[in-house]
Design a protein around this motif. Structure first.
Motif, PDB file in Angstrom:
ATOM      1  N   GLU A  87     -12.151  -1.439 -10.823  1.00 29.55           N
ATOM      2  CA  GLU A  87     -12.657  -2.449  -9.903  1.00 29.55           C
ATOM      3  C   GLU A  87     -12.824  -1.803  -8.514  1.00 29.55           C
ATOM      4  N   PRO A  88     -14.030  -1.849  -7.925  1.00 29.69           N
ATOM      5  CA  PRO A  88     -14.210  -1.286  -6.574  1.00 29.69           C
ATOM      6  C   PRO A  88     -13.281  -1.962  -5.572  1.00 29.69           C
ATOM      7  N   ILE A  89     -12.875  -1.231  -4.553  1.00 30.89           N
ATOM      8  CA  ILE A  89     -11.882  -1.749  -3.623  1.00 30.89           C
ATOM      9  C   ILE A  89     -12.369  -2.986  -2.869  1.00 30.89           C
ATOM     10  N   ASP A  90     -13.677  -3.101  -2.655  1.00 34.18           N
ATOM     11  CA  ASP A  90     -14.170  -4.282  -1.939  1.00 34.18           C
ATOM     12  C   ASP A  90     -14.108  -5.543  -2.794  1.00 34.18           C
ATOM     13  N   LYS A  91     -13.752  -5.393  -4.084  1.00 33.86           N
ATOM     14  CA  LYS A  91     -13.568  -6.554  -4.959  1.00 33.86           C
ATOM     15  C   LYS A  91     -12.097  -6.790  -5.295  1.00 33.86           C
ATOM     16  N   ILE A  92     -11.222  -6.035  -4.632  1.00 32.09           N
ATOM     17  CA  ILE A  92      -9.779  -6.220  -4.821  1.00 32.09           C
ATOM     18  C   ILE A  92      -9.231  -6.951  -3.610  1.00 32.09           C
ATOM     19  N   SER A  93      -8.503  -8.011  -3.848  1.00 28.94           N
ATOM     20  CA  SER A  93      -7.974  -8.848  -2.777  1.00 28.94           C
ATOM     21  C   SER A  93      -7.279  -8.032  -1.687  1.00 28.94           C
ATOM     22  N   MET A  94      -7.606  -8.343  -0.435  1.00 32.73           N
ATOM     23  CA  MET A  94      -6.933  -7.708   0.685  1.00 32.73           C
ATOM     24  C   MET A  94      -5.441  -8.043   0.663  1.00 32.73           C
ATOM     25  N   ASN A  95      -5.100  -9.204   0.092  1.00 33.25           N
ATOM     26  CA  ASN A  95      -3.683  -9.568  -0.027  1.00 33.25           C
ATOM     27  C   ASN A  95      -2.922  -8.564  -0.891  1.00 33.25           C
ATOM     28  N   LEU A  96      -3.565  -8.085  -1.966  1.00 32.62           N
ATOM     29  CA  LEU A  96      -2.892  -7.114  -2.826  1.00 32.62           C
ATOM     30  C   LEU A  96      -2.772  -5.765  -2.123  1.00 32.62           C
ATOM     31  N   GLN A  97      -3.787  -5.393  -1.365  1.00 32.51           N
ATOM     32  CA  GLN A  97      -3.717  -4.138  -0.605  1.00 32.51           C
ATOM     33  C   GLN A  97      -2.575  -4.188   0.406  1.00 32.51           C
ATOM     34  N   LYS A  98      -2.440  -5.311   1.086  1.00 29.41           N
ATOM     35  CA  LYS A  98      -1.340  -5.466   2.048  1.00 29.41           C
ATOM     36  C   LYS A  98       0.014  -5.506   1.341  1.00 29.41           C
ATOM     37  N   ALA A  99       0.052  -6.145   0.166  1.00 25.12           N
ATOM     38  CA  ALA A  99       1.315  -6.303  -0.561  1.00 25.12           C
ATOM     39  C   ALA A  99       1.887  -4.959  -0.998  1.00 25.12           C
ATOM     40  N   VAL A 100       1.023  -4.061  -1.500  1.00 26.40           N
ATOM     41  CA  VAL A 100       1.560  -2.771  -1.956  1.00 26.40           C
ATOM     42  C   VAL A 100       1.953  -1.889  -0.771  1.00 26.40           C
ATOM     43  N   ILE A 101       1.260  -2.034   0.353  1.00 31.19           N
ATOM     44  CA  ILE A 101       1.677  -1.305   1.554  1.00 31.19           C
ATOM     45  C   ILE A 101       3.051  -1.810   2.007  1.00 31.19           C
ATOM     46  N   ALA A 102       3.196  -3.145   2.067  1.00 28.43           N
ATOM     47  CA  ALA A 102       4.467  -3.741   2.491  1.00 28.43           C
ATOM     48  C   ALA A 102       5.601  -3.371   1.543  1.00 28.43           C
ATOM     49  N   SER A 103       5.290  -3.298   0.241  1.00 29.54           N
ATOM     50  CA  SER A 103       6.322  -3.058  -0.765  1.00 29.54           C
ATOM     51  C   SER A 103       6.633  -1.583  -0.968  1.00 29.54           C
ATOM     52  N   GLU A 104       5.589  -0.751  -1.004  1.00 26.77           N
ATOM     53  CA  GLU A 104       5.752   0.632  -1.438  1.00 26.77           C
ATOM     54  C   GLU A 104       5.714   1.672  -0.327  1.00 26.77           C
ATOM     55  N   ASP A 105       4.966   1.390   0.751  1.00 28.69           N
ATOM     56  CA  ASP A 105       4.718   2.458   1.725  1.00 28.69           C
ATOM     57  C   ASP A 105       4.247   1.871   3.048  1.00 28.69           C
ATOM     58  N   GLY A 106       5.194   1.444   3.870  1.00 27.14           N
ATOM     59  CA  GLY A 106       4.852   0.756   5.108  1.00 27.14           C
ATOM     60  C   GLY A 106       4.074   1.594   6.109  1.00 27.14           C
ATOM     61  N   THR A 107       4.161   2.912   6.024  1.00 24.02           N
ATOM     62  CA  THR A 107       3.443   3.780   6.972  1.00 24.02           C
ATOM     63  C   THR A 107       2.215   4.442   6.341  1.00 24.02           C
ATOM     64  N   PHE A 108       1.748   3.883   5.230  1.00 25.97           N
ATOM     65  CA  PHE A 108       0.631   4.500   4.495  1.00 25.97           C
ATOM     66  C   PHE A 108      -0.573   4.793   5.373  1.00 25.97           C
ATOM     67  N   LEU A 109      -0.922   3.888   6.253  1.00 23.77           N
ATOM     68  CA  LEU A 109      -2.137   4.035   7.060  1.00 23.77           C
ATOM     69  C   LEU A 109      -2.014   5.126   8.115  1.00 23.77           C
ATOM     70  N   TYR A 110      -0.802   5.610   8.368  1.00 22.31           N
ATOM     71  CA  TYR A 110      -0.593   6.510   9.503  1.00 22.31           C
ATOM     72  C   TYR A 110      -0.069   7.896   9.141  1.00 22.31           C
ATOM     73  N   HIS A 111       0.572   8.040   7.981  1.00 21.93           N
ATOM     74  CA  HIS A 111       1.110   9.357   7.646  1.00 21.93           C
ATOM     75  C   HIS A 111       0.043  10.245   7.014  1.00 21.93           C
ATOM     76  N   ASN A 112       0.401  11.526   6.811  1.00 19.81           N
ATOM     77  CA  ASN A 112      -0.518  12.500   6.220  1.00 19.81           C
ATOM     78  C   ASN A 112      -0.191  12.775   4.750  1.00 19.81           C
ATOM     79  N   GLY A 113       0.379  11.791   4.103  1.00 22.16           N
ATOM     80  CA  GLY A 113       0.713  11.944   2.691  1.00 22.16           C
ATOM     81  C   GLY A 113       2.186  11.881   2.409  1.00 22.16           C
ATOM     82  N   PHE A 114       3.021  12.139   3.428  1.00 25.02           N
ATOM     83  CA  PHE A 114       4.464  12.183   3.237  1.00 25.02           C
ATOM     84  C   PHE A 114       5.155  11.376   4.337  1.00 25.02           C
ATOM     85  N   ASP A 115       6.147  10.606   3.938  1.00 29.05           N
ATOM     86  CA  ASP A 115       6.962   9.853   4.892  1.00 29.05           C
ATOM     87  C   ASP A 115       8.346  10.503   4.892  1.00 29.05           C
ATOM     88  N   PHE A 116       8.550  11.429   5.826  1.00 31.44           N
ATOM     89  CA  PHE A 116       9.767  12.223   5.815  1.00 31.44           C
ATOM     90  C   PHE A 116      11.011  11.394   6.144  1.00 31.44           C
TER      91      PHE A 116
END
Length: 257
Positions: A87-116
C-alpha cells in the motif's frame, strides 16, 4: 671489372628472435584466500547497494521473516497463512504513521538511523536483569526485516548497521516508513498495514482512528501473542499511552532533518 655485390642472406623464421615467455607466478594459498575475500567483499558491496537502490523504487514483495514464519508453521503442522499487500504511504493512515513513531521510535524523524540514548538505556535495563529491551529504531528494524534474518549475533548486528546507513542515505525517511509499514509482522501471518487493518478492523488502511492505529502499534513487540482487538489490560494500557504520545508527535515532516 667491378665486384658483383652479393645479396644479403634472407632471414629465416628460425633466425628471428623469439620473445621471452613470461613465467606464470603461482599464487600462494594465502594470496588466493586474500583475493577470494576481496572479490567476495566487492560482490557483496555491489549487490547490497544495488538491492537498496532497487527497492527505493520497487515494492518489497516478501521478506526473510515471512519465509521463516511459513517454514516454522509448516514444520509445526500448522496452516501456512500469509497475507501481504503493498500500500503506498499516501494511502496509509497518518494516525498509524504517528502511532508507530510514538510506540517504536520517538526520534525517528530526527536521527540518522540510530538512537544512541535509547540503545544506552536498553543496555542499562538489560544489565540490571530486567526484561530484555532492544532499543532498535524504525530504520534498523526495516533494514533487518527486508535484508537480513532474525538473531542477536554481532555479525548480524553489524550487517544491520551497514544496511541502516544505506537506507538512510539512499531511501530517506518517507521511503523507510513506507517499507516499514508494508513489511513488518502485525499478526500471525499478517504483514503490513493493508493486511493488518483488514485483519483487525475490517477496513482499509487509510481510515484508521487514533485508537485503532494505537491498537496495531501496541502489539508490535509480539504480534503473534497480542491482539489489537479484544485486547488484554496490558495492551489496552499501551494503547492509551500511545494515543497520548501521538499528540506529542505533531505534524509529520519527513524532511525534518
Amino acid at each position: 671489372m667491378a665486384a658483383t655485390k652479393k645479396p644479403a642472406p634472407k632471414k629465416t623464421a628460425a633466425s628471428k628472435t623469439k620473445p621471452v615467455a613470461k613465467k606464470k607466478t603461482n599464487r600462494t594459498f594465502g594470496e588466493k584466500v586474500k583475493w577470494f575475500f576481496i572479490k567476495l567483499f566487492l560482490w557483496f558491496f555491489g549487490l547490497s547497494i544495488g538491492s537498496v537502490i532497487f527497492f527505493k523504487y520497487v515494492p518489497v514483495p516478501f521478506t526473510p521473516l515471512m519465509l521463516i514464519r511459513a517454514i516454522e508453521n509448516k514444520m509445526a503442522g500448522k496452516e501456512v497463512y500469509f497475507d501481504h499487500d503493498w500500500e503506498p504511504i499516501d494511502k496509509i493512515s497518518m494516525n498509524l504513521q504517528k502511532a508507530v513513531i510514538a510506540s517504536e521510535d520517538g526520534t525517528f524523524l530526527y536521527h540518522n538511523g540510530f538512537d544512541f540514548k535509547a540503545l544506552q538505556k536498553a543496555y542499562k535495563s538489560n544489565e540490571r536483569g530486567r526484561r530484555i529491551r532492544g532499543g532498535s529504531t524504525i530504520s534498523q528494524q526495516t533494514a533487518k526485516n527486508v535484508f537480513l534474518w532474525q538473531g542477536k549475533s554481532y555479525f548480524r548486528k553489524g550487517l544491520e548497521a551497514y544496511f541502516t546507513v544505506l537506507i538512510e542515505i539512499i531511501w530517506g525517511k518517507e521511503r523507510i516508513m513506507e517499507v516499514y509499514l508494508n513489511s513488518i509482522e502485525m499478526g500471525d501471518g499478517v504483514y503490513g498495514a493493508y493486511a493488518a487493518t483488514e485483519h483487525w478492523y475490517r477496513r482499509d488502511a487509510s481510515s484508521l482512528t487514533q485508537m485503532q492505529a494505537a491498537g496495531i502499534a501496541a502489539i508490535l513487540p509480539n504480534p503473534r501473542k497480542f491482539k489489537a482487538t479484544g485486547s488484554s489490560s496490558y495492551i489496552n494500557r499501551r494503547k492509551e499511552r500511545i494515543v497520548r504520545e501521538m499528540r506529542a508527535v505533531g505534524k509529520i515532516n519527513y524532511n525534518a532533518k
